[in-house]
Design an enzyme around this catalytic site. Structure first.
Site, short mmCIF file in Angstrom:
data_model
loop_
_atom_site.label_atom_id
_atom_site.label_comp_id
_atom_site.label_asym_id
_atom_site.label_seq_id
_atom_site.Cartn_x
_atom_site.Cartn_y
_atom_site.Cartn_z
CD GLU A 26 4.26 0.43 6.90
OE1 GLU A 26 5.10 0.73 7.79
OE2 GLU A 26 3.83 1.43 6.14
CG ASP A 83 -0.32 0.11 2.61
OD1 ASP A 83 0.66 -0.72 2.71
OD2 ASP A 83 -0.86 0.72 3.26
#
Ligand SMILES: [Zn+2]
Length: 391
Positions: free
Chosen positions: A138, A76
């Site tokens: 994350e 991400d």
């Protein structure tokens, strides 16, 4: 099986095209990686999010069921909203030896290098397997990797060591701070402010908690310092507060958030206990004398453990050896390393790109950084082939 050969820059161009901003699905990127690995004859194991919209990917190259080294990275990226970009953030653009695009530094550059190194990993007879551990979410509190870590030693082979490829400009990071966030809700009782004794003032109670937080902040600042960090102590900041209804009403509610950036030596649970004790002993009984329905709810909303590899870490020794360095560094940003370490897999942080470019408009990575990382991964492959001890 002979799969495709791409350079790290070519793979980075592919990865950047997937808009994997944390609030969106990462599945198209995961499918791309799964397909790429399948073309090389490597099976992927997915650990999906509860709603199925996202997934972690875990894959092993080399002997199955052997601990090995995991290369860990998140898929991400942070949002581009409100940032002014020179070119499309989701189309890789090269200017002056730099590759621009969202996630180039943080941390699709590392993922691209790992994928580009796969043919080299396969060419060798690896005695020590290399695992790929690609996570989601994350950037919103290291959330996605937790279900993956929970499967290590069960459905997934637990690695002996983990290399987290966050951008460190390829220097070896063996410690970082751990962010912990709290949310507090205070419920009192409203009353006309001229009849104050009939109410329980939630803002007044928040004041008592703020005093205590101020004392804790001072103590953290005065505690033994770790000069490797900037600042060299744990910080505590109240970051948000909201309460009250009108100027003539005793406030019924107040909410506040605070954030601690803990040094590895700081235990967030101690801070949590201290605040609860103050609330339960000094605040709640007094409020309940007037308003039995009142109360204080204290919750940790996100906690990423601080990371300290320790001087005897095999992961750090290996990373220094592969990077050809003899010095480690500490950073203030958090990574997944603390979570792996906590779960019993010694970790180290080393990856291409500069954290200064991460999250910024016109995020970029220098092409030499990708080359350096490819060199590092090539030496890892040679080491894994020999099955050698780290030093
Ligand atoms: Zn990152």
């Amino acid at each position: 099986m002979k799969g495709p050969n791409y350079s790290a820059a070519e793979l980075l161009a592919r990865l950047v095209r997937f808009d994997t901003t944390s609030h969106r699905s990462n599945l198209s990127l995961v499918r791309f990686v799964e397909d790429y690995l399948a073309q090389h004859g490597i099976a992927s194991q997915l650990v999906a999010s509860a709603d199925g919209a996202k997934a972690n990917l875990y894959a092993t190259i080399g002997p199955p069921g052997v601990a090995g080294v995991a290369l860990s990275g998140h898929t991400d990226v942070v949002p581009v909203e409100g940032q002014s970009w020179t070119s499309d953030p989701f189309v890789l653009a090269e200017r002056d030896g730099r590759l621009y695009g969202r996630g180039t530094a943080d941390m699709k550059g590392f993922l691209a290098c790992v994928l580009a190194a796969v043919p080299d990993f396969l060419k060798r007879q690896l005695a020590v397997p290399i695992h790929l551990a690609f996570s989601y979410d994350e950037e919103v509190g290291c959330l996605g990797v937790r279900p993956l870590i929970a499967e290590l030693g069960r459905r997934l082979t637990k690695p002996r060591l983990v290399i987290v490829g966050e951008p460190t400009s390829m220097s070896v990071v063996d410690a970082h701070k751990g962010p912990v966030r709290w949310h507090i809700e205070i419920k009192g009782r409203a009353a006309h402010s001229s009849m104050a004794p009939l109410g329980a003032n939630a803002i007044a109670v928040a004041g008592k908690l703020l005093d205590e937080l101020g004392r804790i902040e001072d103590e953290l600042k005065r505690a033994p310092r770790d000069e490797r960090f900037d600042p060299p102590y744990a910080t505590l900041q109240v970051t948000r507060i909201e309460g009250g209804t009108a100027t003539n009403i005793v406030p019924v509610s107040c909410q506040l958030d605070f954030d601690v950036r803990a040094l590895p030596s700081v235990d967030a649970a101690t801070i949590d206990r201290r605040l609860r004790t103050l609330a339960e002993r000094d605040c709640v009984p007094e409020m309940r004398r007037v308003a039995p329905e009142s109360g204080i709810d204290i919750r940790i909303t996100n906690e990423v453990p601080p990371f300290a590899a320790g001087s005897a870490s095999e992961a750090v020794a290996l990373a220094l050896h592969l990077a050809g360095q003899n010095e480690t560094h500490a950073v203030s940003y958090a990574t997944e390393a603390g979570l792996f370490q906590e779960a019993g897999s010694p970790a180290v942080v080393v990856g291409p790109g500069d954290i200064a470019q991460a999250h910024a408009a016109d995020e970029w990575i220098a092409k030499e950084q990708l080359d350096d990382c490819m060199g590092f991964l090539g030496r890892l492959a040679a080491w894994a082939e020999r099955g050698a001890a780290p030093r």
